[in-house]
Design a protein around this motif. Sequence first.
Motif, short mmCIF file in Angstrom:
data_model
loop_
_atom_site.label_atom_id
_atom_site.label_comp_id
_atom_site.label_asym_id
_atom_site.label_seq_id
_atom_site.Cartn_x
_atom_site.Cartn_y
_atom_site.Cartn_z
N LYS A 175 -5.38 -13.33 -10.28
CA LYS A 175 -5.40 -12.38 -9.35
C LYS A 175 -6.72 -11.25 -9.72
CE LYS A 175 -3.11 -8.51 -9.03
NZ LYS A 175 -1.86 -7.30 -9.00
N GLU A 176 -7.51 -11.34 -8.64
CA GLU A 176 -8.84 -10.38 -8.62
C GLU A 176 -8.48 -9.18 -8.25
OE1 GLU A 176 -11.45 -11.48 -10.04
OE2 GLU A 176 -11.27 -13.71 -9.85
N ALA A 177 -9.03 -8.02 -8.79
CA ALA A 177 -8.79 -6.76 -8.31
C ALA A 177 -9.07 -6.57 -6.91
CB ALA A 177 -9.48 -5.97 -9.26
N GLY A 178 -8.19 -5.90 -6.26
CA GLY A 178 -8.35 -5.66 -4.70
C GLY A 178 -8.11 -4.29 -4.33
N ALA A 179 -8.30 -3.95 -3.18
CA ALA A 179 -8.25 -2.48 -2.58
C ALA A 179 -6.88 -2.15 -2.41
CB ALA A 179 -9.11 -2.35 -1.43
N SER A 180 -6.68 -0.89 -1.83
CA SER A 180 -5.08 -0.56 -1.87
C SER A 180 -5.04 -0.46 -0.15
CB SER A 180 -4.92 0.76 -1.94
OG SER A 180 -4.85 0.69 -3.61
N TYR A 181 -3.73 -1.10 0.15
CA TYR A 181 -3.53 -0.59 1.76
C TYR A 181 -3.24 0.71 2.21
CZ TYR A 181 -2.83 -5.67 1.49
OH TYR A 181 -3.28 -7.42 1.36
N GLY A 182 -3.61 0.90 3.45
CA GLY A 182 -3.34 2.39 3.92
C GLY A 182 -2.91 2.27 5.43
N ASP A 239 -9.33 7.47 9.44
CA ASP A 239 -8.75 8.35 8.17
C ASP A 239 -7.59 7.61 7.70
OD1 ASP A 239 -10.62 10.55 8.49
OD2 ASP A 239 -9.36 11.70 9.98
N PHE A 240 -7.48 7.74 6.46
CA PHE A 240 -6.33 6.82 5.70
C PHE A 240 -5.48 7.63 5.20
CE2 PHE A 240 -9.46 3.79 5.97
CZ PHE A 240 -8.88 2.40 6.32
N SER A 241 -4.05 7.18 5.00
CA SER A 241 -3.07 7.80 4.55
C SER A 241 -3.05 7.42 2.97
CB SER A 241 -1.56 6.99 4.63
OG SER A 241 -1.63 5.64 4.47
N ASP A 242 -2.17 8.01 2.15
CA ASP A 242 -2.36 7.70 0.59
C ASP A 242 -1.95 6.12 0.84
OD1 ASP A 242 -2.52 10.38 0.27
OD2 ASP A 242 -0.25 10.69 0.09
N PRO A 243 -2.41 5.36 -0.30
CA PRO A 243 -2.10 3.98 -0.60
C PRO A 243 -0.70 3.91 -0.76
CG PRO A 243 -3.93 4.69 -1.95
CD PRO A 243 -3.23 6.01 -1.41
N TYR A 244 -0.18 3.05 0.19
CA TYR A 244 1.22 2.21 0.06
C TYR A 244 1.30 0.92 -0.55
CZ TYR A 244 0.48 -0.72 4.26
OH TYR A 244 0.14 -1.48 5.12
N PHE A 245 0.38 0.54 -0.90
CA PHE A 245 0.44 -1.04 -1.77
C PHE A 245 -0.86 -1.31 -2.37
CE2 PHE A 245 0.57 -5.50 -2.42
CZ PHE A 245 1.81 -5.83 -2.44
N ASP A 246 -0.68 -1.56 -3.54
CA ASP A 246 -2.07 -2.12 -4.36
C ASP A 246 -1.95 -3.69 -4.30
OD1 ASP A 246 -2.90 0.36 -4.70
OD2 ASP A 246 -1.34 0.45 -6.92
N SER A 247 -3.28 -4.12 -3.85
CA SER A 247 -3.30 -5.65 -3.41
C SER A 247 -4.26 -6.23 -4.51
CB SER A 247 -3.59 -5.88 -1.93
OG SER A 247 -3.61 -7.17 -1.86
N GLY A 248 -4.65 -7.47 -4.20
CA GLY A 248 -5.23 -8.06 -4.98
C GLY A 248 -5.46 -9.78 -4.37
N VAL A 249 -6.37 -10.36 -4.79
CA VAL A 249 -6.92 -11.49 -4.05
C VAL A 249 -6.86 -12.75 -4.89
CG1 VAL A 249 -8.76 -12.67 -3.02
CG2 VAL A 249 -8.67 -10.25 -2.39
N GLN A 250 -6.24 -13.88 -4.19
CA GLN A 250 -6.19 -15.02 -5.09
C GLN A 250 -6.67 -16.36 -4.23
OE1 GLN A 250 -1.89 -14.71 -6.46
NE2 GLN A 250 -2.84 -15.72 -8.29
N MET A 251 -6.97 -17.38 -4.85
CA MET A 251 -7.37 -18.55 -4.17
C MET A 251 -6.39 -19.49 -4.25
SD MET A 251 -10.74 -21.15 -5.08
CE MET A 251 -10.02 -21.95 -6.38
N ALA A 252 -6.25 -20.21 -3.06
CA ALA A 252 -4.97 -21.18 -2.93
C ALA A 252 -5.58 -22.47 -2.40
CB ALA A 252 -3.84 -20.59 -1.96
N ILE A 253 -5.15 -23.30 -3.00
CA ILE A 253 -5.26 -24.82 -2.35
C ILE A 253 -3.96 -25.44 -2.09
CG2 ILE A 253 -7.53 -24.81 -3.78
CD1 ILE A 253 -6.08 -26.79 -5.65
#
Length: 472
Positions: A205-212, A106-120
Motif C-alpha cells: 500500500k502506497e501512502a494516500g490522502a485522507s477522505y473527507g 471546504d472539507f470536514s475532518d478526515p473520516y478515513f485514511d486511505s492508500g493506493v495499491q495496484m491490482a492485476i
Amino acid sequence: VLIALLMTLLGSVLGPALASAQPAPPAQNYSIATDTTFAPFEFQDETGKLVGIDMDLLAAIAVDQGFDYTVEQVGFDTALQGVTSGQFNGMIAGMSITDERKATFDFSDPYFDSGVQMAILDSNDEIKGYEDLRGKSVAVKNGTEGATFATSIADQYGFTIRSFDDSATMFEEVRTGNSAAAFEDYPVLAYGITQGNGFKTVTEKEAGASYGFAVAKGTNAQLLDQFNTGLENLRANGQYDEILDTYLNADASTADTSIPGLIASSWQLLLKGLWLTIVLTVISIAIALVLGGIFGLFRVSTNIVLRGIGTTYVDIFRGTPLLVQAFFIYFGVPAALNFQMSAFTAGIITLSLNAGAYMAEIVRGGILAVDKGQMEASRSLGISYLKSMRKVVMPQAIRTMIPSYINQFVITLKDTSLLSVIGLAELTQTGRLIIARNFESFNMWLIVGVLYFIIIMALTKLSNRLEKRINK
C-alpha cells in the motif's frame, strides 16, 4: 435566449415538476451527492438500498445531529459539478482531501485514511511490480488517489493511463485485457477481491490522502460543523469502528452469479430501471412531437422570422452532444438562474429538446416530400394556405413521416442511458450498479441487452401494425 424560450414552452407540460424546483430552504434537510459505484464506500445491495461505509456514516451522523437528508447517486465527476454549482449541499464519495480541491471545497475532518495499491487479474503471473508495466496500459478512475499516483509514476515506469468514470468499468478494462493493471484505493480493491472479482494485489500500500466530506467553499458551514461533531461522537461511542468492520472485514461472497441467479436477485431493480427508461421515453417523445410539429412548420414557413427561429433551434440541438445538453440544463441553467431542478425534470427537458430537433427535420422532410402541385391545386380552388396545409399536405406527409418517427422513438429510448450522468437510474445505469456489487459484467450486460431487445422489438412490431392501418 432560445433555450429560455423553449423551457418556457415546456413549462405548461412540466409545470408541477418545475414548480417544485425552487431555491432550497435553509432548513436542515440537505441534498447530499455521492458516487454510483465505489464499494465498499457506496453501492447498492440486492434490495436496491444504497449502503457502504460512507452511507452508514452519513446516516449515523444525521441521527446523532438531528438533520434530514436525501442522497443523489450521480457519480463522482457529476457530484463535483453539482456541489460547486449549488445543486447539492455537500458530497461524500470517498473524496480525497487535496490542496487543489481545498481551493474549491471546504472539507470536514478526515473520516478515513486511505492508500493506493495496484491490482492485476488473479491469473496474471507476469506482472509482479511497477517495473513490469513498461509499454503497457493501466486503468484508473477519474479524480481518485489511484489516478493521481499512477500519473506520478507513469513516466518513470513507462506505461500509459486510461481513465474511467467508475470502478466497475475500470476493472472491466483490465478483465478484457486492454489494460494490464488497475490502481485503486486499497479498501476498494480488498472489498472487490472478497466479492470474487478475480483480481489480486501485487504491491504494498502506497501512502494516500485522507477522505473527507465536502461542501462548496464558503457555503453550508452548519452542515460541515454537524458532520464533524457527529463524526467525533461516533468515534467516541464505537459506532465508527463497527461501521468499518462491517465492510472491511467482510467474508467472501457466496452469492449465485449465474444468469438465473442474477435474475432472481436483481429482477426488481431491473424492472424498476426499465420502467424509468420507458417513462422517460414516452414523456419525452410526447413533448418532442409537439416541439417537432411546431418547429418543423416554422422550418417550411414563408415567414423569414419563423423560419429563422426553426433553423436556429434545430441547429443548436442537432449540433451539440446530448451529454453536453444534459449537463448544461441540469447544472448550467439552474446555476445561472439561481434555482434547483430535479434530475428527472432535467432529463425530460434534455431528451425532449434533443428529440424535438430531429422531429422538426422529420416534419420538414415529410412536407417537402409531398408534390408541390398538391398545394398549388388546393390554392387554385380558393382554399387558404393553412387549410390546404392541414387538409391536403399534412395527411400525405404523415404517411411519409411514420417510419422516421418510430426510428426516433427507438433512438430516444436508447439515449435515456446517457442520462445516468445526472443520476437517473434507468436500465443501463441499473446494470452498472448491479455489476458494481457482484462484478459479473458479461452476464449482467447480456440480461440488460435482452431487456432492451425485447422492448425495442415490441415497439417496432407495434409501429409496423400502426403504419399498415394508417396506410389502409
